[in-house]
Design a protein around this motif. Structure first.
Motif, PDB file in Angstrom:
ATOM      1  N   TRP A  10       0.833  -1.208   0.000  1.00 46.92           N
ATOM      2  CA  TRP A  10       0.000   0.000   0.000  1.00 46.92           C
ATOM      3  C   TRP A  10       0.866   1.255   0.000  1.00 46.92           C
ATOM      4  CZ3 TRP A  10      -3.670  -1.727   4.522  1.00 46.92           C
ATOM      5  CH2 TRP A  10      -4.603  -2.661   4.043  1.00 46.92           C
ATOM      6  N   LEU A  11       1.899   1.257   0.843  1.00 48.83           N
ATOM      7  CA  LEU A  11       2.771   2.426   0.941  1.00 48.83           C
ATOM      8  C   LEU A  11       3.556   2.654  -0.349  1.00 48.83           C
ATOM      9  CD1 LEU A  11       4.081   1.834   4.579  1.00 48.83           C
ATOM     10  CD2 LEU A  11       2.353   3.516   3.840  1.00 48.83           C
ATOM     11  N   VAL A  12       4.056   1.577  -0.944  1.00 47.73           N
ATOM     12  CA  VAL A  12       4.788   1.681  -2.209  1.00 47.73           C
ATOM     13  C   VAL A  12       3.856   2.171  -3.315  1.00 47.73           C
ATOM     14  CG1 VAL A  12       5.958   0.342  -4.016  1.00 47.73           C
ATOM     15  CG2 VAL A  12       6.569  -0.004  -1.605  1.00 47.73           C
ATOM     16  N   ASN A  13       2.668   1.577  -3.412  1.00 49.28           N
ATOM     17  CA  ASN A  13       1.716   1.951  -4.457  1.00 49.28           C
ATOM     18  C   ASN A  13       1.305   3.418  -4.385  1.00 49.28           C
ATOM     19  OD1 ASN A  13       1.761  -0.644  -5.476  1.00 49.28           O
ATOM     20  ND2 ASN A  13      -0.126  -1.270  -4.447  1.00 49.28           N
ATOM     21  N   GLU A  14       1.286   3.983  -3.192  1.00 50.87           N
ATOM     22  CA  GLU A  14       0.914   5.386  -3.027  1.00 50.87           C
ATOM     23  C   GLU A  14       2.123   6.322  -3.093  1.00 50.87           C
ATOM     24  OE1 GLU A  14      -2.205   6.558  -3.102  1.00 50.87           O
ATOM     25  OE2 GLU A  14      -2.654   4.445  -3.522  1.00 50.87           O
ATOM     26  N   GLY A  15       3.314   5.760  -3.322  1.00 54.40           N
ATOM     27  CA  GLY A  15       4.521   6.581  -3.438  1.00 54.40           C
ATOM     28  C   GLY A  15       4.996   7.158  -2.123  1.00 54.40           C
ATOM     29  N   PHE A  17       6.442   5.094   0.518  1.00 59.13           N
ATOM     30  CA  PHE A  17       7.478   4.265   1.132  1.00 59.13           C
ATOM     31  C   PHE A  17       8.857   4.877   0.926  1.00 59.13           C
ATOM     32  CE2 PHE A  17      10.534   0.787   1.191  1.00 59.13           C
ATOM     33  CZ  PHE A  17      10.181   0.118   2.348  1.00 59.13           C
ATOM     34  N   LYS A  18       9.605   5.023   2.030  1.00 57.86           N
ATOM     35  CA  LYS A  18      10.979   5.508   1.941  1.00 57.86           C
ATOM     36  C   LYS A  18      11.951   4.376   2.254  1.00 57.86           C
ATOM     37  CE  LYS A  18      14.184   8.998   3.496  1.00 57.86           C
ATOM     38  NZ  LYS A  18      14.431  10.207   4.222  1.00 57.86           N
ATOM     39  N   GLU A  19      11.755   3.744   3.420  1.00 59.62           N
ATOM     40  CA  GLU A  19      12.655   2.645   3.785  1.00 59.62           C
ATOM     41  C   GLU A  19      12.084   1.826   4.931  1.00 59.62           C
ATOM     42  OE1 GLU A  19      16.347   3.731   6.075  1.00 59.62           O
ATOM     43  OE2 GLU A  19      15.590   5.765   5.760  1.00 59.62           O
ATOM     44  N   LYS A  20      12.568   0.596   5.013  1.00 59.45           N
ATOM     45  CA  LYS A  20      12.280  -0.258   6.150  1.00 59.45           C
ATOM     46  C   LYS A  20      13.495  -0.178   7.057  1.00 59.45           C
ATOM     47  CE  LYS A  20      11.181  -4.935   7.594  1.00 59.45           C
ATOM     48  NZ  LYS A  20      10.803  -6.292   7.197  1.00 59.45           N
ATOM     49  N   ILE A  21      13.250   0.007   8.352  1.00 62.42           N
ATOM     50  CA  ILE A  21      14.386   0.071   9.271  1.00 62.42           C
ATOM     51  C   ILE A  21      14.324  -1.088  10.257  1.00 62.42           C
ATOM     52  CG2 ILE A  21      14.632   2.565   9.044  1.00 62.42           C
ATOM     53  CD1 ILE A  21      13.412   2.869  11.796  1.00 62.42           C
ATOM     54  N   ASP A  23      14.313  -2.616  13.728  1.00 58.29           N
ATOM     55  CA  ASP A  23      13.852  -2.166  15.032  1.00 58.29           C
ATOM     56  C   ASP A  23      13.586  -3.391  15.888  1.00 58.29           C
ATOM     57  OD1 ASP A  23      12.470  -1.180  17.236  1.00 58.29           O
ATOM     58  OD2 ASP A  23      11.210   0.177  16.059  1.00 58.29           O
ATOM     59  N   PRO A  24      14.406  -3.636  16.910  1.00 55.21           N
ATOM     60  CA  PRO A  24      14.220  -4.829  17.735  1.00 55.21           C
ATOM     61  C   PRO A  24      12.912  -4.821  18.529  1.00 55.21           C
ATOM     62  CG  PRO A  24      15.887  -3.397  18.684  1.00 55.21           C
ATOM     63  CD  PRO A  24      15.532  -2.821  17.354  1.00 55.21           C
ATOM     64  N   ASN A  25      12.271  -3.670  18.626  1.00 55.01           N
ATOM     65  CA  ASN A  25      11.017  -3.559  19.370  1.00 55.01           C
ATOM     66  C   ASN A  25       9.778  -3.666  18.475  1.00 55.01           C
ATOM     67  OD1 ASN A  25      12.339  -3.053  21.892  1.00 55.01           O
ATOM     68  ND2 ASN A  25      12.808  -1.019  21.099  1.00 55.01           N
ATOM     69  N   ALA A  26      10.004  -3.978  17.186  1.00 56.39           N
ATOM     70  CA  ALA A  26       8.878  -3.997  16.258  1.00 56.39           C
ATOM     71  C   ALA A  26       8.929  -5.210  15.346  1.00 56.39           C
ATOM     72  CB  ALA A  26       8.895  -2.725  15.405  1.00 56.39           C
ATOM     73  N   ASN A  27       7.752  -5.697  14.966  1.00 56.97           N
ATOM     74  CA  ASN A  27       7.657  -6.731  13.943  1.00 56.97           C
ATOM     75  C   ASN A  27       8.026  -6.149  12.588  1.00 56.97           C
ATOM     76  OD1 ASN A  27       6.790  -8.760  15.728  1.00 56.97           O
ATOM     77  ND2 ASN A  27       4.696  -7.995  15.620  1.00 56.97           N
ATOM     78  N   PHE A  28       7.632  -4.896  12.341  1.00 61.17           N
ATOM     79  CA  PHE A  28       8.104  -4.137  11.186  1.00 61.17           C
ATOM     80  C   PHE A  28       8.017  -2.652  11.498  1.00 61.17           C
ATOM     81  CE2 PHE A  28       3.628  -5.127  10.161  1.00 61.17           C
ATOM     82  CZ  PHE A  28       3.104  -3.881   9.864  1.00 61.17           C
ATOM     83  N   HIS A  29       8.869  -1.893  10.820  1.00 62.58           N
ATOM     84  CA  HIS A  29       8.969  -0.447  11.051  1.00 62.58           C
ATOM     85  C   HIS A  29       9.373   0.199   9.729  1.00 62.58           C
ATOM     86  CE1 HIS A  29      10.566   2.938  13.888  1.00 62.58           C
ATOM     87  NE2 HIS A  29      10.059   3.446  12.771  1.00 62.58           N
ATOM     88  N   TYR A  30       8.460   1.025   9.198  1.00 59.81           N
ATOM     89  CA  TYR A  30       8.707   1.716   7.942  1.00 59.81           C
ATOM     90  C   TYR A  30       8.812   3.218   8.179  1.00 59.81           C
ATOM     91  CZ  TYR A  30       7.016  -2.618   5.834  1.00 59.81           C
ATOM     92  OH  TYR A  30       6.843  -3.923   5.479  1.00 59.81           O
ATOM     93  N   ILE A  31       9.652   3.839   7.385  1.00 64.76           N
ATOM     94  CA  ILE A  31       9.735   5.297   7.326  1.00 64.76           C
ATOM     95  C   ILE A  31       9.090   5.690   6.002  1.00 64.76           C
ATOM     96  CG2 ILE A  31      11.266   7.303   7.224  1.00 64.76           C
ATOM     97  CD1 ILE A  31      11.386   5.836   9.893  1.00 64.76           C
ATOM     98  N   ASN A  37       9.385  15.246   2.084  1.00 67.85           N
ATOM     99  CA  ASN A  37      10.293  15.799   3.109  1.00 67.85           C
ATOM    100  C   ASN A  37       9.692  15.866   4.506  1.00 67.85           C
ATOM    101  OD1 ASN A  37      12.431  16.128   1.277  1.00 67.85           O
ATOM    102  ND2 ASN A  37      11.558  18.066   0.590  1.00 67.85           N
ATOM    103  N   HIS A  38       8.595  15.184   4.756  1.00 68.88           N
ATOM    104  CA  HIS A  38       8.044  15.051   6.103  1.00 68.88           C
ATOM    105  C   HIS A  38       8.053  13.564   6.445  1.00 68.88           C
ATOM    106  CE1 HIS A  38       6.569  19.182   6.768  1.00 68.88           C
ATOM    107  NE2 HIS A  38       6.541  19.207   5.445  1.00 68.88           N
ATOM    108  N   ILE A  39       8.739  13.224   7.498  1.00 68.01           N
ATOM    109  CA  ILE A  39       8.935  11.823   7.880  1.00 68.01           C
ATOM    110  C   ILE A  39       7.850  11.376   8.855  1.00 68.01           C
ATOM    111  CG2 ILE A  39      10.523  10.201   9.003  1.00 68.01           C
ATOM    112  CD1 ILE A  39      11.487  11.361   6.276  1.00 68.01           C
ATOM    113  N   ILE A  40       7.250  10.232   8.552  1.00 69.22           N
ATOM    114  CA  ILE A  40       6.278   9.598   9.442  1.00 69.22           C
ATOM    115  C   ILE A  40       6.664   8.125   9.552  1.00 69.22           C
ATOM    116  CG2 ILE A  40       3.849   8.932   9.722  1.00 69.22           C
ATOM    117  CD1 ILE A  40       3.058  11.544   8.380  1.00 69.22           C
TER     118      ILE A  40
END
Length: 162
Positions: A10-15, A17-21, A23-31, A37-40
């Motif tokens: 979904w994130l890639v299709n909407e343009g 997605f920046k990167e997957k990081i 994170d030992p505290n997460a099953n997945f974590h995307y930037i 230029n606004h990071i979420i």
């Protein structure tokens, strides 16, 4: 359990997605970038396998902090209360880091549970977190004035608009 690949698609299709990081505290974590230029962050914490968290941490820029220093404690306190009211009106979770009656950083989060997770709800959540962030920035500028930013540091991770 939430399907990570569906979220990433979904994130890639909407343009967004920046990167997957890692994170030992997460099953997945995307930037993601929203808008440009606004990071979420989009995170599924290890402790919440049935939910994702949409989050945005914002540090107040040194130029903006300098403008704050020249105002009364009463005006700074009114601003902090206004930020609380703004964020609460969006039905979001938030944490304000305040030192000496000055807002240094704020964290805004929203949560979507698996049974309500659709592409539509994910994108609406991302937009809601961003709109709450921009409301806080606009209120800051309305209250203390617009700071002049060093263009070399405008995209610095410590910038207010990150």
């Amino acid at each position: 359990m939430i399907d990570e690949q569906i979220i990433q698609n979904w994130l890639v299709n909407e343009g967004l997605f920046k990167e997957k990081i890692q994170d030992p505290n997460a099953n997945f974590h995307y930037i993601i970038n929203y808008p440009e230029n606004h990071i979420i962050d989009i995170v599924q914490p290890n402790s919440k396998v049935d939910a994702i968290i949409i989050g945005c941490a914002t540090q107040i820029a040194p130029e903006q902090l300098a403008l704050m220093k020249d105002t009364s404690n009463s005006e700074k306190n009114d601003y902090i209360w206004d930020v609380r009211y703004i964020l609460n009106s969006f039905l979001l979770d938030f944490n304000l880091q305040v030192e000496n009656n000055e807002l240094k950083q704020f964290l805004i989060t929203d949560e979507i549970f698996e049974d309500g997770l659709t592409k539509n709800e994910l994108i609406k959540g991302i937009k809601k977190v961003f709109k709450a962030k921009i409301q806080c920035i606009w209120k800051l500028e309305q209250t203390f004035g617009v700071a002049t930013y060093d263009s070399e540091n405008l995209n610095d991770d410590n910038n207010m608009f990150v």
